[in-house]
Scaffold this motif. Structure first.
Motif, PDB file in Angstrom:
ATOM      1  N   TYR A  39      -4.463   2.618 -23.702  1.00 46.28           N
ATOM      2  CA  TYR A  39      -5.751   3.139 -22.741  1.00 46.28           C
ATOM      3  C   TYR A  39      -5.338   2.804 -21.486  1.00 46.28           C
ATOM      4  CZ  TYR A  39      -6.857  -1.974 -23.534  1.00 46.28           C
ATOM      5  OH  TYR A  39      -6.596  -3.257 -23.572  1.00 46.28           O
ATOM      6  N   LEU A  40      -4.466   1.964 -20.853  1.00 47.29           N
ATOM      7  CA  LEU A  40      -4.106   1.877 -19.431  1.00 47.29           C
ATOM      8  C   LEU A  40      -2.894   2.612 -19.167  1.00 47.29           C
ATOM      9  CD1 LEU A  40      -4.688  -2.041 -19.025  1.00 47.29           C
ATOM     10  CD2 LEU A  40      -6.012  -0.159 -18.339  1.00 47.29           C
ATOM     11  N   PRO A  41      -2.789   3.073 -17.787  1.00 51.49           N
ATOM     12  CA  PRO A  41      -1.514   3.604 -17.214  1.00 51.49           C
ATOM     13  C   PRO A  41      -0.312   2.943 -17.299  1.00 51.49           C
ATOM     14  CG  PRO A  41      -3.097   3.187 -15.454  1.00 51.49           C
ATOM     15  CD  PRO A  41      -3.700   3.031 -16.747  1.00 51.49           C
ATOM     16  N   ASP A  42       0.740   2.989 -17.183  1.00 49.66           N
ATOM     17  CA  ASP A  42       2.073   2.253 -16.949  1.00 49.66           C
ATOM     18  C   ASP A  42       1.861   1.608 -15.756  1.00 49.66           C
ATOM     19  OD1 ASP A  42       3.109   3.042 -19.391  1.00 49.66           O
ATOM     20  OD2 ASP A  42       4.390   4.196 -18.359  1.00 49.66           O
ATOM     21  N   LEU A  43       1.699   0.179 -15.771  1.00 48.33           N
ATOM     22  CA  LEU A  43       1.576  -0.701 -14.441  1.00 48.33           C
ATOM     23  C   LEU A  43       3.127  -1.353 -14.255  1.00 48.33           C
ATOM     24  CD1 LEU A  43      -1.615  -2.275 -15.281  1.00 48.33           C
ATOM     25  CD2 LEU A  43      -1.275  -0.248 -13.638  1.00 48.33           C
ATOM     26  N   ALA A  44       3.257  -1.749 -12.757  1.00 52.67           N
ATOM     27  CA  ALA A  44       4.405  -2.303 -12.657  1.00 52.67           C
ATOM     28  C   ALA A  44       3.874  -3.519 -11.494  1.00 52.67           C
ATOM     29  CB  ALA A  44       5.345  -1.590 -12.014  1.00 52.67           C
ATOM     30  N   GLN A  45       4.382  -4.669 -11.613  1.00 52.50           N
ATOM     31  CA  GLN A  45       4.043  -5.671 -10.679  1.00 52.50           C
ATOM     32  C   GLN A  45       5.214  -5.903  -9.564  1.00 52.50           C
ATOM     33  OE1 GLN A  45       3.998  -9.725 -12.409  1.00 52.50           O
ATOM     34  NE2 GLN A  45       2.785 -10.544 -10.705  1.00 52.50           N
ATOM     35  N   ALA A  46       4.574  -5.612  -8.304  1.00 53.90           N
ATOM     36  CA  ALA A  46       5.251  -5.943  -7.065  1.00 53.90           C
ATOM     37  C   ALA A  46       5.361  -7.272  -6.424  1.00 53.90           C
ATOM     38  CB  ALA A  46       5.086  -4.783  -6.093  1.00 53.90           C
ATOM     39  N   HIS A  47       6.464  -7.810  -6.184  1.00 49.37           N
ATOM     40  CA  HIS A  47       6.364  -9.040  -5.603  1.00 49.37           C
ATOM     41  C   HIS A  47       7.019  -9.149  -4.253  1.00 49.37           C
ATOM     42  CE1 HIS A  47       7.358 -13.642  -5.659  1.00 49.37           C
ATOM     43  NE2 HIS A  47       6.296 -13.621  -4.968  1.00 49.37           N
TER      44      HIS A  47
ATOM     45  N   VAL B  80       0.631  -2.026  -9.473  1.00 46.88           N
ATOM     46  CA  VAL B  80       0.633  -0.647  -9.198  1.00 46.88           C
ATOM     47  C   VAL B  80       0.835   0.381 -10.377  1.00 46.88           C
ATOM     48  CG1 VAL B  80       1.437  -1.068  -6.793  1.00 46.88           C
ATOM     49  CG2 VAL B  80       2.955  -0.871  -8.529  1.00 46.88           C
ATOM     50  N   ALA B  81       0.402   1.336 -10.393  1.00 43.38           N
ATOM     51  CA  ALA B  81       0.301   2.403 -11.230  1.00 43.38           C
ATOM     52  C   ALA B  81       1.742   3.073 -10.889  1.00 43.38           C
ATOM     53  CB  ALA B  81      -0.888   3.238 -11.544  1.00 43.38           C
ATOM     54  N   THR B  82       2.626   3.368 -12.194  1.00 46.86           N
ATOM     55  CA  THR B  82       3.747   3.919 -11.961  1.00 46.86           C
ATOM     56  C   THR B  82       3.690   5.301 -12.286  1.00 46.86           C
ATOM     57  OG1 THR B  82       4.328   3.424 -14.322  1.00 46.86           O
ATOM     58  CG2 THR B  82       5.251   1.973 -12.614  1.00 46.86           C
TER      59      THR B  82
ATOM     60  N   GLU C 182       0.681  -1.256  -0.011  1.00 44.83           N
ATOM     61  CA  GLU C 182      -0.186   0.219   0.070  1.00 44.83           C
ATOM     62  C   GLU C 182       0.935   1.137   0.014  1.00 44.83           C
ATOM     63  OE1 GLU C 182      -2.561  -0.528   3.213  1.00 44.83           O
ATOM     64  OE2 GLU C 182      -3.984  -1.994   2.224  1.00 44.83           O
ATOM     65  N   ARG C 183       2.113   1.291   0.509  1.00 41.63           N
ATOM     66  CA  ARG C 183       2.961   2.305   0.503  1.00 41.63           C
ATOM     67  C   ARG C 183       3.827   2.479  -0.691  1.00 41.63           C
ATOM     68  NH1 ARG C 183       5.310   0.451   5.722  1.00 41.63           N
ATOM     69  NH2 ARG C 183       7.036   0.096   4.374  1.00 41.63           N
ATOM     70  N   LEU C 184       3.627   1.399  -1.661  1.00 39.50           N
ATOM     71  CA  LEU C 184       4.490   1.700  -2.963  1.00 39.50           C
ATOM     72  C   LEU C 184       4.170   2.751  -3.636  1.00 39.50           C
ATOM     73  CD1 LEU C 184       4.793  -2.147  -4.137  1.00 39.50           C
ATOM     74  CD2 LEU C 184       6.460  -0.712  -3.612  1.00 39.50           C
ATOM     75  N   GLY C 185       4.966   3.620  -4.136  1.00 37.87           N
ATOM     76  CA  GLY C 185       4.583   4.846  -4.996  1.00 37.87           C
ATOM     77  C   GLY C 185       4.174   5.980  -3.983  1.00 37.87           C
ATOM     78  N   ILE C 186       4.171   5.902  -2.699  1.00 42.03           N
ATOM     79  CA  ILE C 186       3.531   7.095  -1.845  1.00 42.03           C
ATOM     80  C   ILE C 186       4.916   7.451  -1.337  1.00 42.03           C
ATOM     81  CG2 ILE C 186       2.183   7.605   0.120  1.00 42.03           C
ATOM     82  CD1 ILE C 186       0.260   5.431  -0.709  1.00 42.03           C
ATOM     83  N   ASP C 187       5.452   6.716  -0.543  1.00 41.54           N
ATOM     84  CA  ASP C 187       6.914   7.323   0.057  1.00 41.54           C
ATOM     85  C   ASP C 187       7.662   7.804  -0.771  1.00 41.54           C
ATOM     86  OD1 ASP C 187       5.721   6.279   2.515  1.00 41.54           O
ATOM     87  OD2 ASP C 187       6.755   4.638   2.685  1.00 41.54           O
ATOM     88  N   ALA C 188       8.020   7.084  -1.692  1.00 38.96           N
ATOM     89  CA  ALA C 188       9.075   7.406  -2.900  1.00 38.96           C
ATOM     90  C   ALA C 188       8.478   6.743  -4.216  1.00 38.96           C
ATOM     91  CB  ALA C 188      10.376   6.648  -2.509  1.00 38.96           C
ATOM     92  N   PRO C 189       9.094   7.469  -5.415  1.00 35.29           N
ATOM     93  CA  PRO C 189       8.652   6.926  -6.551  1.00 35.29           C
ATOM     94  C   PRO C 189       8.971   5.612  -6.712  1.00 35.29           C
ATOM     95  CG  PRO C 189       9.757   9.151  -6.828  1.00 35.29           C
ATOM     96  CD  PRO C 189      10.100   8.781  -5.333  1.00 35.29           C
ATOM     97  N   ILE C 190       8.340   4.730  -7.470  1.00 39.00           N
ATOM     98  CA  ILE C 190       8.337   3.403  -7.937  1.00 39.00           C
ATOM     99  C   ILE C 190       9.604   3.392  -8.499  1.00 39.00           C
ATOM    100  CG2 ILE C 190       7.486   1.380  -8.873  1.00 39.00           C
ATOM    101  CD1 ILE C 190       4.714   2.448  -7.844  1.00 39.00           C
ATOM    102  N   LYS C 191      10.398   2.353  -8.039  1.00 45.15           N
ATOM    103  CA  LYS C 191      11.749   1.971  -8.986  1.00 45.15           C
ATOM    104  C   LYS C 191      11.729   0.630  -9.524  1.00 45.15           C
ATOM    105  CE  LYS C 191      14.579   5.828  -6.791  1.00 45.15           C
ATOM    106  NZ  LYS C 191      15.722   5.954  -5.968  1.00 45.15           N
ATOM    107  N   LEU C 192      11.840   0.482 -10.663  1.00 54.31           N
ATOM    108  CA  LEU C 192      12.306  -1.237 -11.046  1.00 54.31           C
ATOM    109  C   LEU C 192      13.187  -1.491 -10.529  1.00 54.31           C
ATOM    110  CD1 LEU C 192      10.762  -1.074 -14.877  1.00 54.31           C
ATOM    111  CD2 LEU C 192       9.673  -1.267 -12.561  1.00 54.31           C
ATOM    112  N   GLY C 193      13.403  -2.891 -10.046  1.00 57.28           N
ATOM    113  CA  GLY C 193      14.573  -3.620  -9.431  1.00 57.28           C
ATOM    114  C   GLY C 193      14.110  -4.517  -8.157  1.00 57.28           C
ATOM    115  N   VAL C 194      15.211  -4.802  -7.628  1.00 53.20           N
ATOM    116  CA  VAL C 194      15.120  -5.926  -6.334  1.00 53.20           C
ATOM    117  C   VAL C 194      15.625  -4.697  -5.352  1.00 53.20           C
ATOM    118  CG1 VAL C 194      15.793  -7.762  -5.022  1.00 53.20           C
ATOM    119  CG2 VAL C 194      15.355  -7.857  -7.700  1.00 53.20           C
TER     120      VAL C 194
END
Length: 118
Positions: free
Chosen positions: A89-97, A115-117, A55-67
């Motif tokens: 027609y969709l925003p850029d999405l990222a999958q978080a595991h 999550v939307a990036t 739930e905090r992904l993208g809120i505390d800091a911008p989403i960065k791809l990687g590990v």
């Protein structure tokens, strides 16, 4: 001669023997159940923590791809963020595991989310 009311010594000894047999069967199972309950509590807490991370992904800091790997108490927390694909027609999405492991390396919780990036 009058017979007294009460239990004889033999009856009391038999009652103790039966009670000890019952307790010897019940007590080990209770210890196992307490151990399983403790493990389940750790798993529930770890899953709740994974949900809070997602739930905090993208809120505390911008989403960065990687590990990324962090620790929380005795837990090892690994977050893998990968591109999920984009369309017109969709925003850029990222999958978080998100994976949380215990101090002994045992898997406690795993969570996948989109999550939307932007």
């Amino acid at each position: 001669m009058k017979r007294r009311a009460g239990y004889s010594l033999l009856e009391v000894l038999i009652a103790f023997a039966v009670m000890s047999l019952v307790l010897s069967a019940v007590v080990p199972n209770q210890a196992l159940l307490l151990s399983l309950a403790s493990d389940q509590e750790q798993k529930v807490l770890a899953l709740d923590f994974a949900v809070s991370i997602s739930e905090r992904l993208g809120i505390d800091a911008p989403i960065k791809l990687g590990v990324s790997e962090t620790t929380y108490g005795d837990w090892r927390v690994q977050t893998i963020v990968e591109s999920y694909g984009a369309s017109d027609y969709l925003p850029d999405l990222a999958q978080a595991h998100i994976t949380i492991s215990g101090a002994d390396g045992r898997l406690l919780a795993t969570l996948k989310t989109l999550v939307a990036t932007q």
